[in-house]
Write a protein that holds these residues in place. Structure first.
Motif, short mmCIF file in Angstrom:
data_model
loop_
_atom_site.label_atom_id
_atom_site.label_comp_id
_atom_site.label_asym_id
_atom_site.label_seq_id
_atom_site.Cartn_x
_atom_site.Cartn_y
_atom_site.Cartn_z
N LEU A 111 51.96 34.37 45.77
CA LEU A 111 52.02 35.41 44.74
C LEU A 111 51.05 35.04 43.64
CD1 LEU A 111 53.73 37.87 43.61
CD2 LEU A 111 55.13 36.15 42.49
N ASP A 112 50.10 35.92 43.39
CA ASP A 112 49.14 35.66 42.31
C ASP A 112 49.23 36.79 41.30
OD1 ASP A 112 47.72 33.28 43.32
OD2 ASP A 112 47.27 34.62 45.00
N ARG A 113 49.06 36.39 40.05
CA ARG A 113 49.07 37.41 39.00
C ARG A 113 47.64 37.82 38.70
NH1 ARG A 113 54.06 37.57 36.20
NH2 ARG A 113 55.37 35.96 37.10
N GLY A 114 47.37 39.11 38.80
CA GLY A 114 46.05 39.62 38.44
C GLY A 114 46.13 40.25 37.06
N ARG A 115 45.06 40.89 36.67
CA ARG A 115 45.07 41.53 35.34
C ARG A 115 45.95 42.77 35.33
NH1 ARG A 115 40.23 43.18 32.20
NH2 ARG A 115 39.22 43.54 34.18
N VAL A 170 48.21 42.33 49.28
CA VAL A 170 48.90 43.57 48.91
C VAL A 170 49.13 43.56 47.40
CG1 VAL A 170 51.05 44.89 49.19
CG2 VAL A 170 50.05 43.72 51.17
N GLU A 171 48.81 44.67 46.76
CA GLU A 171 48.99 44.74 45.31
C GLU A 171 50.33 45.36 44.94
OE1 GLU A 171 45.63 46.82 43.76
OE2 GLU A 171 44.31 45.07 43.99
N ALA A 172 50.89 44.90 43.84
CA ALA A 172 52.16 45.47 43.37
C ALA A 172 52.27 45.29 41.86
CB ALA A 172 53.33 44.79 44.07
N ASP A 173 52.97 46.23 41.23
CA ASP A 173 53.21 46.10 39.78
C ASP A 173 54.41 45.20 39.51
OD1 ASP A 173 51.18 47.95 39.38
OD2 ASP A 173 52.59 49.61 39.69
N LEU A 174 55.36 45.25 40.41
CA LEU A 174 56.49 44.34 40.27
C LEU A 174 57.03 43.93 41.63
CD1 LEU A 174 59.62 45.80 40.37
CD2 LEU A 174 58.64 46.89 38.39
#
Ligand SMILES: Cc1cc2nc3c(=O)[nH]c(=O)nc-3n(C[C@H](O)[C@H](O)[C@H](O)COP(=O)(O)OP(=O)(O)OC[C@H]3O[C@@H](n4cnc5c(N)ncnc54)[C@H](O)[C@@H]3O)c2cc1C
Length: 411
Positions: A209-213, A226-230
């Motif tokens: 799990l990586d945090r992006g901007r 895979v991108e996710a907001d939460l």
């Protein structure tokens, strides 16, 4: 004559049920309920369902004024931190020590956590506070990733979808709830979610799990990103046994071992609900169940025993899970899924799958047929003998299959 004191540790429905039934059955001693959460006992099932999609109201088994009116002292926001079974007392997070004549441990379970999956935007769901945080973030999230298609994962997926959020649901097994439902019924559930737009990724789990901007990037076991907001993690639970275990109480099946009367291995200490691994006389084995109805009934049973009745808990377990407009229910114990008897058709999404052994129903899983589950629950431990053909014949009401003449009962 001194007044007896019964201390209930845990502020869930098992403890609330024990309190209510102690009074119902005439226990006139002191009752003290010690609960770590600041809210008085409430029901958790809505937290993954209506609480997220509708008004965030707590459903309570007892009204807030019931406790004072019935002389039950609530010690909320207080954790029991130590147990002295020889001295019959519990140490509290406030520094006090509370003596007891009888003690009920109804400490429930907590979510299993995934190392590295923590912090803002990552959710575990057990308490009203957890659900409140998730609800607030779901209001603005466009994409949500859910790790684990168990009950919590599937129900949150359904609720988030109802709110218009795009859901990606990861499940290492071949289908949602596959271990509980078997592959065929799991596949029906998978279709239901997919039709609603949930992207289910069976046989795949998240490795990083990586945090992006702009939210999270999850790396999967197939190497996808895979991108996710939460993120919601629903990968099972851990029973809160430590208080009892550290005091020397026997542990089994991950829970506090209790006999059919709810008694732990220590005198005057009982356990009920999700944390209790109970010897079930009908099955002759120890079972730990994490479902609402059993928690309520075990709490009531322990109270009955404390109030002087000597009653074993030998009821049939039952659970439900609501997802979209569908109601999944089950009672008893399922055997091998490849030999179930089907009443109705999987394709119609209205069916019951029975486990039948030597002419006796052992368990049933139903989709949208609560009546079948009710009938089966009544039959489970009652004398009956049915054939697969009778069960599959929908023109034959299930209640007609229970002859009243036989007396022998075998589980
Ligand atoms: C989101 C969600 C949805 C669910 N949906 C369903 C459903 O649809 N159908 C179904 O059958 N079941 C469902 N369940 C399961 C059901 O809610 C549980 O089986 C039930 O809550 C168990 O009750 P309990 O009293 O044993 O434990 P819990 O509800 O876990 O309560 C235990 C309490 O004890 C407190 N505690 C723990 N340790 C201490 C300590 N040392 N000192 C003081 N307090 C302590 C905890 O903080 C907690 O408040 C759901 C559960 C969740 C979380």
């Amino acid at each position: 004559m001194t007044t007896k004191r019964c201390v209930l540790v845990g502020g869930g429905v098992a403890a609330a049920s024990a309190a209510a039934h102690l009074r119902k059955r005439g226990f006139d001693g002191d009752v003290v309920l010690v609960g770590e959460e600041t809210a008085a006992p409430y029901e958790r099932p809505p937290l993954s369902k209506e609480f997220l999609t509708g008004p965030p109201e707590l459903v309570r088994p007892l009204t807030p004024d019931w406790y004072a009116a019935n002389g039950v002292e609530l010690r909320l926001g207080v954790r029991a931190v130590a147990l002295d079974v020889a001295g019959r007392s519990v140490g509290l997070s406030t520094g006090e020590r509370l003596g007891y004549d009888d003690l009920v441990l109804a400490t429930g379970v907590r979510p299993r956590r995934l190392s590295g999956f923590d912090g803002e935007g990552v959710h575990y769901l057990r308490t009203a506070a957890d659900a409140g945080r998730l609800r607030a973030e779901l209001a603005t999230a466009r994409r949500i990733a859910i790790l684990g298609a168990g009950f919590i994962g599937c129900e949150v997926a359904a609720s988030a979808t109802a709110l218009g959020t795009q859901v990606t649901l990861f499940e290492p097994e071949p289908a949602p709830l596959a271990r509980v439902l078997g592959a065929a019924i799991g596949a029906v559930l998978m279709d239901i979610h997919r039709e609603r737009g949930v992207e289910i990724r069976p046989g795949e789990h998240v490795t990083a799990l990586d945090r992006g901007r702009h939210g999270f990037v999850l790396t999967t076991s197939r190497g996808d990103r895979v991108e996710a907001d939460l993120v919601v993690v629903g990968i099972g639970s851990v029973p809160n046994v430590e208080l009892g275990q550290d005091a020397g109480l026997a542990v089994a099946n991950g829970g506090l071992a209790v006999d059919e009367y709810g008694r732990t291995s220590a005198p005057h200490v009982y356990a009920a609900g999700d944390v209790a691994a109970q010897h079930h006389p009908r099955y002759g084995t120890r079972i730990r169940v994490e479902h609402h109805d059993t928690a309520v009934r075990q709490g009531a049973n322990v109270a009955a025993n404390l109030a002087g009745e000597v009653t074993p808990f030998e009821e049939a377990h039952w659970f439900w899970s609501d997802q979209y407009e569908h109601s999944l229910q089950s009672t008893g114990r399922m055997g091998a899924f490849d030999s179930v008897v089907l009443r109705g058709r999987l394709a119609d999404r209205s069916f019951s799958a029975f486990s039948l052994v030597d002419g006796r129903i052992q368990g049933v899983i139903s989709l949208n047929r609560p009546g079948d589950v009710l009938a089966a629950r009544r039959m489970l431990f009652a004398p009956h003998e049915v054939t697969a053909e009778q069960l599959a014949d929908e023109s034959l009401p299930l209640k007609r299959l229970m002859p009243r003449t036989k007396t022998a009962s075998r589980a």
